[in-house]
Design a protein around this motif. Structure first.
Motif, short mmCIF file in Angstrom:
data_model
loop_
_atom_site.label_atom_id
_atom_site.label_comp_id
_atom_site.label_asym_id
_atom_site.label_seq_id
_atom_site.Cartn_x
_atom_site.Cartn_y
_atom_site.Cartn_z
N TYR A 22 0.83 -1.20 0.00
CA TYR A 22 0.00 0.00 0.00
C TYR A 22 0.87 1.25 0.00
CZ TYR A 22 -4.20 -2.61 1.47
OH TYR A 22 -5.26 -3.45 1.54
N GLY A 23 0.35 2.34 -0.56
CA GLY A 23 1.04 3.61 -0.47
C GLY A 23 0.19 4.59 0.32
N HIS A 27 -6.67 7.58 -10.00
CA HIS A 27 -6.78 6.43 -10.90
C HIS A 27 -7.35 6.93 -12.24
CE1 HIS A 27 -8.55 2.21 -11.79
NE2 HIS A 27 -7.26 2.12 -11.88
N ARG A 65 -3.65 3.94 -16.24
CA ARG A 65 -4.63 4.70 -15.45
C ARG A 65 -4.01 5.50 -14.32
NH1 ARG A 65 -7.68 6.08 -17.37
NH2 ARG A 65 -9.65 6.05 -16.32
N GLY A 100 -9.56 8.84 -0.21
CA GLY A 100 -9.26 7.83 0.80
C GLY A 100 -10.43 6.87 0.98
N ASP A 155 -10.66 4.52 -2.34
CA ASP A 155 -9.70 3.43 -2.59
C ASP A 155 -8.37 3.55 -1.84
OD1 ASP A 155 -8.41 5.48 -3.93
OD2 ASP A 155 -8.91 4.76 -5.93
N PHE A 156 -8.25 4.45 -0.86
CA PHE A 156 -6.99 4.65 -0.09
C PHE A 156 -5.85 5.22 -0.90
CE2 PHE A 156 -8.29 0.58 2.11
CZ PHE A 156 -8.88 1.25 3.14
N GLY A 157 -6.02 5.35 -2.21
CA GLY A 157 -4.90 5.79 -3.03
C GLY A 157 -4.74 4.88 -4.23
N THR A 158 -4.18 5.46 -5.27
CA THR A 158 -3.99 4.75 -6.52
C THR A 158 -2.90 3.67 -6.36
OG1 THR A 158 -4.66 6.71 -7.74
CG2 THR A 158 -3.32 5.11 -8.95
N SER A 159 -3.07 2.59 -7.07
CA SER A 159 -2.11 1.48 -7.03
C SER A 159 -0.67 1.97 -7.02
CB SER A 159 -2.33 0.59 -8.25
OG SER A 159 -1.15 -0.14 -8.54
N ASN A 160 0.03 1.59 -5.99
CA ASN A 160 1.42 1.97 -5.83
C ASN A 160 2.28 1.45 -6.98
OD1 ASN A 160 3.00 3.45 -4.18
ND2 ASN A 160 3.26 1.88 -2.64
N PHE A 161 1.95 0.29 -7.44
CA PHE A 161 2.70 -0.35 -8.52
C PHE A 161 2.66 0.53 -9.78
CE2 PHE A 161 2.87 -3.95 -11.75
CZ PHE A 161 4.23 -4.16 -11.60
N LEU A 162 1.46 1.01 -10.11
CA LEU A 162 1.33 1.89 -11.28
C LEU A 162 2.08 3.19 -11.06
CD1 LEU A 162 -2.48 1.50 -12.07
CD2 LEU A 162 -0.56 0.28 -13.10
N HIS A 220 -11.02 -1.15 -8.21
CA HIS A 220 -9.70 -0.70 -7.77
C HIS A 220 -9.58 -0.95 -6.27
CE1 HIS A 220 -6.58 2.74 -7.43
NE2 HIS A 220 -6.01 1.76 -8.05
N GLN A 254 -12.25 -1.87 -1.47
CA GLN A 254 -12.72 -0.62 -0.87
C GLN A 254 -13.60 0.15 -1.88
OE1 GLN A 254 -11.99 0.56 2.17
NE2 GLN A 254 -12.73 2.64 1.97
N GLY A 290 -0.28 -3.46 -3.28
CA GLY A 290 0.07 -2.39 -4.21
C GLY A 290 -0.59 -2.55 -5.56
N ARG A 322 -3.87 -3.38 -5.92
CA ARG A 322 -5.21 -2.81 -5.79
C ARG A 322 -6.22 -3.38 -6.77
NH1 ARG A 322 -6.37 -1.73 -2.33
NH2 ARG A 322 -7.52 0.18 -2.11
#
Lengths: 428, 428
Positions: free
Chosen positions: A69-70, A112, A270, A289, A292-299, B112, B115, B268, B270
């Motif tokens: 998570y980020g 996203h 995205r 928040g 989705d708590f934040g956009t995928s950290n991986f992306l 995504h 959540q 990460g 998501r």
């Protein structure tokens, strides 16, 4: 199907026209679709992404961070790089230094896709019954967002270089007179190679629009924001870049800037972003928040590396050349095939040609022309979808958005040829 | 900061407690945080993802598809695989064949993170002033979503195997009497290793809850849904899996099932999903289209490959073993350090230990205990955050959620040691 028990939003929400068009495309073999706003397939940076992902995942610490998570606002390094990128663009476009505070990563949020930012801003600002001013024509998906949320939209006419300021003033004045100004929250403007008209708003108009909004704020009783959707900014293949509205007076406090890496880099990734003033920034961040708590950290790591290691910078000229050439294929075909009664502009960037037929030939879903186009196996986005339905002015019912972004060259040529033949039949 | 001009949602939304806790963690060196719901870092499948991404991007056609837009509902192959995975889990848990129609990919939506599905379902079902029943205690982020949207939450007591059915009936009866039942939309239940209590709801209770809801539907005047949040289902390290509520009578028409690949594979990345009945599915799908057009295709391809090529299946036992061992570190430390006045349960899965102090020792943000814990450099999530604020029953003010998911073993031991010392001081 009974919608009992759904929320008002759940009951109001309609199938977006574009899904219907896409289903049509998929279900009919041989359909030439100039409807979808897809990005070009061949120029997608597969090799760059492959290299980046490998470099991230080959380092265990970095790799694990990418898969963890980020934070809700987004990766710090991506926010820094985005802030720098935006500032550099505005400095180049304006030919002037710009204060770094205007682009502070502290007011930058990764989303996203920039579509999510549009949604979040609307949630943070608009209640049911509120008003948003949009352009005539405008991005029809945004109209769908407003409609689903019970937010009212009113159209402001466009000229070749952006909003018709006299009409904007007229609309503001009439809303002031009717008391509706107190429910007006913002103006939504797609400022670069607009979807659907491909119009770019000149900087003077951004400045003037902000100044006009300022004049009406005390009557509104609250800030009036300028939501600048810059989704197509990087897809320029002719002319010079234009400064964002951030640079104008009150840009720091009234402009909500929505940008994206989806279109200029990889739509499948995205990743979009917003640069927002308070109190909108904090509200949007918190709503994000909850989403989705934040956009995928991986992306985000992927994009951060693409920016830091120069892949993004190197990709842009290739992408621009590619779109310029597809644009040329489409405009060349239009020149050869469309009768003289059809008006259209040669776009300087973006993904679309906006064409207007004589008014006696409507192009909407229910029109004869649309049905015949369907039968001839060619699809476009009817222009009337792109207008707010208010009674204050007449929308264009005979326009069409033609996309050269997603199709291959042969598909573009075939689509235009089929449309041209149909237009001939209608003696345009 | 003036919030003038924001929507009611924008004005209502608060900083989530967890952000504040995370800021505290980051700003104070040496803080032992048992607060964050992060997943384990060391077991993140870096090598598997590396291999998958390489295999996708090495094939240009596949690679380009991954970097292009997808559909709003999500990648077909990921939806197929998810549907199979879910069906297989329920068949194993129930020991019975289950009809494939119950798990049809046509009613499956990729989101995504799960959540986002919780948010979308709430948007589709709840207006301001509506009611949602939640568990006592419940996932506090979901309470924040409800609060921000002006949706009212009422708590239903929990027992060791799920909802207290007598209390649920009592609540429904009293809402019927007051007329509030007409505004009740659903019950939200975290059914596997619940966040925060680690309670797993037995299948009989899911079935009974659905039957009870059915009895009250005519008085409500609309369907009453059961939102089953199964985010922790795969993180089981003891005991057997339990069937989802989908398998119960009315499961197909009243259960909204929310699942995720974030926790059991890579947070990460998501990627979550929902299996939904009509008319909720269509409404949620359309709202999702307005949010973001669909979850990043790239992430979806990654997960689809992880499922198809067995990486996911192979990853699970490793992950379970890892969490089991971290859980053992925490419970061992608790046994050694916590005084006998503290009640807690040994979790069978998930990421949390829920501990309850004697009621004379409140644990909330404003409590002496919390402030002393902060000074002793240890953080937990105060239990009182996890209760709906309604006056019908007394929430536990002296509980705490202790997470063993994100911390390393030494951090877990240090955190528990510090808490134990503080508890001794309070003579618990």
């Amino acid at each position: 199907m009974s919608r009992a028990g759904l929320s008002r939003l759940g009951q109001r929400i309609q199938e977006p026209a574009i899904s219907w068009l896409m289903k049509l495309t998929l279900s009919q073999p041989g359909m030439a679709s100039l409807a979808a706003g897809f990005t070009d397939n061949l120029s997608l940076p597969v090799e760059a992404v492959r290299e980046i992902v490998e470099s991230v995942l080959a380092r265990p610490r970095l790799g694990r961070a990418a898969l963890q998570y980020g934070s809700t606002a987004g990766d710090e390094s991506l926010r820094d790089l985005t802030s720098q990128h935006l500032r550099a663009s505005d400095m180049e476009a304006s030919g002037k230094p710009q204060p770094s505070s205007l682009y502070s990563p502290d007011r930058l949020l990764i989303t996203h896709g920039s579509q999510q930012l549009l949604y979040l801003c609307t949630e943070a600002l608009c209640d049911e019954g509120d008003w948003v001013l949009v352009e005539d024509p405008t991005y029809f998906v945004y109209l769908g967002i407003l409609r689903s949320r019970g937010v009212r939209a009113r159209g402001v006419r466009m000229r070749a270089d952006g909003l018709d300021l006299a009409h904007l003033e007229e609309v503001l004045e009439s809303m002031k007179a009717s008391g509706e100004l107190r429910r007006l929250k913002m103006i939504y403007s797609v400022t670069y190679f607009q979807n659907p008209s491909s119009i770019t708003t000149c900087f003077a108009k951004k400045k003037a629009a902000l100044a006009l909004l300022k004049r009406y704020e005390s009557a509104a009783g609250h800030p009036l924001y300028y939501l600048e959707d810059a989704a197509y900014r990087e897809l320029r293949f002719a002319g010079d870049d234009v400064s964002s509205a951030l640079v104008a007076p009150r840009g720091a406090s009234r402009v909500l800037y929505a940008g994206t890496y989806s279109k200029p880099f990889a739509s499948g990734a995205r990743v979009g972003f917003g640069l927002l003033p308070e109190p909108v920034f904090t509200a949007v961040l918190r709503i994000k928040g909850n989403h989705d708590f934040g956009t995928s950290n991986f992306l985000q790591q992927l994009l951060a590396e693409a920016l830091a290691r120069g892949h993004f910078r190197k990709h842009l000229p290739r992408l621009r050349a590619r779109y310029a050439s597809k644009r040329a294929v489409m405009t060349q075909a239009i020149r050869e095939r469309f009768p003289s009664g059809v008006r259209w502009e040669d776009p300087q960037g973006g993904l679309y040609v906006w064409a207007t037929l004589p008014s006696r030939c409507p192009t909407g879903f229910q029109s004869r022309f649309f049905k015949q186009a369907l039968a001839a196996k060619v699809l476009y986005v009817p222009g009337d979808l792109c207008y707010a339905s208010d009674r204050s002015r007449r929308p264009s019912r005979s326009s069409m958005r033609l996309s050269f972004g997603g199709s291959e060259e042969s598909g573009i040529r075939t689509g235009i040829e089929r449309l041209g033949r149909l237009m001939e039949k209608h003696k345009l």
